[in-house]
Scaffold this motif. Structure first.
Motif, short mmCIF file in Angstrom:
data_model
loop_
_atom_site.label_atom_id
_atom_site.label_comp_id
_atom_site.label_asym_id
_atom_site.label_seq_id
_atom_site.Cartn_x
_atom_site.Cartn_y
_atom_site.Cartn_z
N VAL A 11 6.12 19.10 28.91
CA VAL A 11 6.84 19.12 30.21
C VAL A 11 8.26 19.84 29.89
O VAL A 11 8.73 20.48 30.87
N SER A 12 8.88 19.19 28.96
CA SER A 12 10.10 19.99 28.71
C SER A 12 10.17 21.39 28.47
O SER A 12 11.09 22.15 28.77
N CYS A 13 9.28 21.60 27.68
CA CYS A 13 9.11 23.19 27.26
C CYS A 13 8.79 24.06 28.49
O CYS A 13 9.32 25.08 28.93
N PHE A 14 8.02 23.48 29.43
CA PHE A 14 7.71 24.02 30.58
C PHE A 14 9.00 24.16 31.54
O PHE A 14 9.28 25.16 32.14
N THR A 15 9.93 23.19 31.42
CA THR A 15 11.23 23.19 32.33
C THR A 15 11.80 24.16 31.83
O THR A 15 12.66 24.95 32.59
N VAL A 16 12.21 24.36 30.35
CA VAL A 16 12.88 25.49 29.78
C VAL A 16 12.36 26.80 30.12
O VAL A 16 13.14 27.79 30.45
N PHE A 17 11.00 26.95 30.15
CA PHE A 17 10.64 28.30 30.52
C PHE A 17 10.89 28.68 31.94
O PHE A 17 11.13 29.71 32.21
N GLY A 30 18.25 21.04 30.92
CA GLY A 30 17.58 19.81 31.24
C GLY A 30 16.36 19.83 30.59
O GLY A 30 16.03 18.34 29.98
N GLY A 31 15.58 20.73 30.34
CA GLY A 31 14.23 20.80 29.49
C GLY A 31 14.94 20.42 28.19
O GLY A 31 14.20 19.36 27.58
N GLY A 32 15.85 20.85 27.59
CA GLY A 32 16.39 20.35 26.17
C GLY A 32 16.61 18.83 26.04
O GLY A 32 16.33 17.98 25.12
N ALA A 33 17.38 18.39 27.21
CA ALA A 33 17.97 16.84 27.28
C ALA A 33 16.55 15.99 27.28
O ALA A 33 16.23 15.02 26.44
N LEU A 34 15.54 16.42 28.12
CA LEU A 34 14.05 15.86 28.26
C LEU A 34 13.44 15.60 27.07
O LEU A 34 12.88 14.75 26.44
N TYR A 35 13.43 16.79 26.05
CA TYR A 35 12.77 17.10 24.84
C TYR A 35 13.44 16.14 23.83
O TYR A 35 12.62 15.29 23.15
N THR A 36 14.63 15.98 23.96
CA THR A 36 15.54 15.04 22.99
C THR A 36 15.17 13.49 23.26
O THR A 36 14.92 12.75 22.30
N TRP A 37 15.14 13.21 24.72
CA TRP A 37 14.75 11.85 24.86
C TRP A 37 13.35 11.49 24.52
O TRP A 37 12.92 10.57 24.11
N ALA A 38 12.55 12.47 24.79
CA ALA A 38 10.97 12.37 24.51
C ALA A 38 11.01 12.11 22.74
O ALA A 38 10.32 11.11 22.50
N LYS A 39 11.52 12.85 21.84
CA LYS A 39 11.66 12.72 20.52
C LYS A 39 12.15 11.38 20.37
O LYS A 39 11.76 10.64 19.01
N LEU A 74 6.26 25.44 19.36
CA LEU A 74 5.05 26.21 19.29
C LEU A 74 4.83 26.41 17.78
O LEU A 74 3.66 26.11 17.03
N PHE A 75 5.93 26.67 16.80
CA PHE A 75 5.95 27.06 15.59
C PHE A 75 5.71 25.57 14.72
O PHE A 75 5.26 25.70 13.67
N ALA A 76 6.28 24.49 15.31
CA ALA A 76 5.85 23.26 14.80
C ALA A 76 4.55 22.92 14.91
O ALA A 76 3.86 22.17 13.80
N TYR A 77 3.84 23.23 15.84
CA TYR A 77 2.29 23.13 15.91
C TYR A 77 1.45 23.94 14.84
O TYR A 77 0.49 23.64 14.17
N VAL A 78 1.90 25.64 14.92
CA VAL A 78 1.15 26.24 14.38
C VAL A 78 1.41 26.22 12.69
O VAL A 78 0.60 26.28 11.86
N LEU A 79 2.75 25.96 12.35
CA LEU A 79 3.14 26.02 11.05
C LEU A 79 3.18 24.57 10.40
O LEU A 79 2.75 24.48 9.09
N LEU A 80 3.36 23.64 10.90
CA LEU A 80 3.52 22.26 10.45
C LEU A 80 2.61 21.58 10.96
O LEU A 80 2.49 19.96 10.73
N ARG A 81 1.85 21.88 11.64
CA ARG A 81 0.42 21.25 12.37
C ARG A 81 1.09 19.96 12.99
O ARG A 81 0.49 18.95 12.75
N GLN A 82 2.07 20.12 13.86
CA GLN A 82 2.62 18.71 14.51
C GLN A 82 2.12 19.05 16.13
O GLN A 82 2.74 19.87 16.78
N PRO A 83 1.21 18.19 16.55
CA PRO A 83 1.18 18.27 17.97
C PRO A 83 2.12 17.50 18.86
O PRO A 83 3.05 16.75 18.24
N SER A 84 2.12 18.08 19.98
CA SER A 84 3.44 17.47 20.92
C SER A 84 2.73 16.49 22.06
O SER A 84 1.72 16.78 22.50
N SER A 85 3.54 15.61 22.32
CA SER A 85 3.23 14.88 23.69
C SER A 85 3.53 15.56 25.02
O SER A 85 3.72 16.59 24.86
#
Length: 342
Positions: free
Chosen positions: A134-140, A295-304, A118-129
């Motif tokens: 999905v990884s963020c939703f898994t973590v939530f 699991g959500g963290g691992a998915l995020y790392t793989w996606a990046k 969220l902060f990467a998008y708001v502060l750094l203007r980085q959109p996410s795939s």
């Protein structure tokens, strides 16, 4: 001052830095919980840790092992955002540990990844795939599962955990931005961070009423009431100094993402330590929550990693032969470099 590099490859250096951070952080959390179980004085404990850290830094300075900088007002003003987020983060981390079990601490602070994105998008203007989302939703889902499955969970502990997730997400970003104020010197940033944070925390001991509690304890129980607490404070002060240095080293040598993933792995070991050392009750819901968060963290790392690999493939493969080609390649490198930093 020259940097220390004992003939290690970059990958080995990164690996050792991450391991150093994980070990020191694990010891830090465990001893912190031990100290807070003795006396619930979180701001006093933080103050003691910072005093020990500053003392150790000064010892290394006067013995010639390391060279500490002089505190300059302009640099100190530039580091105000870092000091504010550091003091707030340390405070809510410790307060969260007061109200929750060591094993539940990982779940209470489980929203680091969603807030990071969220902060990467708001502060750094980085959109996410979509995969990152999905990884963020898994973590939530892991956070929600872990929180709702507990019967006697402390709502105040969860609140401090959420605030801790926010400050942790911002901390890595702020450290990266703050390095420029100290000529990219990790050591100088650690020194400024500890000295200025110590100054900021000192009045909080009075404002939170902990100084009155200390006076009352001393007048009724004497020094014996603080014996265990002081020992724990000394130990956590030493390891607090190490984890502070390890945290800055890890972020400067790797990335905020690696810092977050290392924290997640640390959380698993921390859960096992809580079960073994503090007799924490590990419920099915708690285990499922931790599994989903990791699991959500691992998915995020793989996606990046996939995104970075795609950028590397897209780089031009021809060998420039003319000055115009060389100029064009430099422009491409600058663009790709900015993408990696973003």
């Amino acid at each position: 001052m020259t940097s220390f590099n004992p003939g290690l490859s970059e990958r080995s250096l990164v690996t050792l830095t991450v391991l150093f951070y994980m070990v020191t952080a694990l010891v830090m959390v465990s001893v912190n919980k031990w100290a807070l179980n003795t006396l619930a004085l979180p701001w006093t404990l933080l103050w003691m840790q910072m005093v020990v850290a500053v003392f150790l830094l000064m010892v290394t300075h006067y013995t010639g092992l390391l060279k500490m900088p002089e505190i300059v007002s302009n640099t100190a003003k530039a580091l105000i955002p870092l000091i504010a987020i550091n003091v707030l983060g340390l405070g809510v981390n410790t307060l969260c540990l007061v109200y929750v079990d060591t094993s539940f601490y990982q779940i209470a602070r489980g929203l680091v990844l969603p807030f990071t994105v969220l902060f990467a998008y708001v502060l750094l203007r980085q959109p996410s795939s979509k995969l990152v989302l999905v990884s963020c939703f898994t973590v939530f889902c892991g956070f929600y599962t872990g929180v709702t499955s507990e019967i006697n969970v402390s709502h105040l502990g969860i609140f401090f955990g959420v605030i801790s997730s926010i400050t942790t997400s911002l901390h890595a970003i702020v450290i990266k931005k703050s390095l420029g104020a100290v000529n990219n010197s990790t050591l100088h940033l650690v020194y400024y961070n500890n000295v200025l944070s110590l100054i900021a925390v000192t009045p909080l001991i009075v404002l939170t009423g902990e100084s009155a509690e200390i006076s009352y304890r001393l007048s009724t129980d004497g020094f014996a009431a603080f014996h265990t607490f002081l020992i724990a404070g000394l130990v956590t002060g030493i390891f607090g100094f190490l984890v502070n240095l390890a945290s800055f080293l890890q972020i400067s040598k790797t990335s905020p993402t690696t810092h977050m993933i290392a924290g997640a792995v640390r959380g698993v070991i921390q859960t096992l330590l809580g079960y073994w050392a503090f007799n924490d009750i590990i419920t099915t819901g708690r285990l499922l929550g931790i599994f989903l968060i990791l699991g959500g963290g691992a998915l995020y790392t793989w996606a990046k990693d996939k995104e970075m690999a795609a950028k590397d493939v897209a780089k031009p493969s021809y060998i420039p032969m003319t000055q115009q080609d060389l100029d064009g390649e430099e422009d491409d490198e600058e663009i790709n470099g900015d993408d990696r930093k973003a």
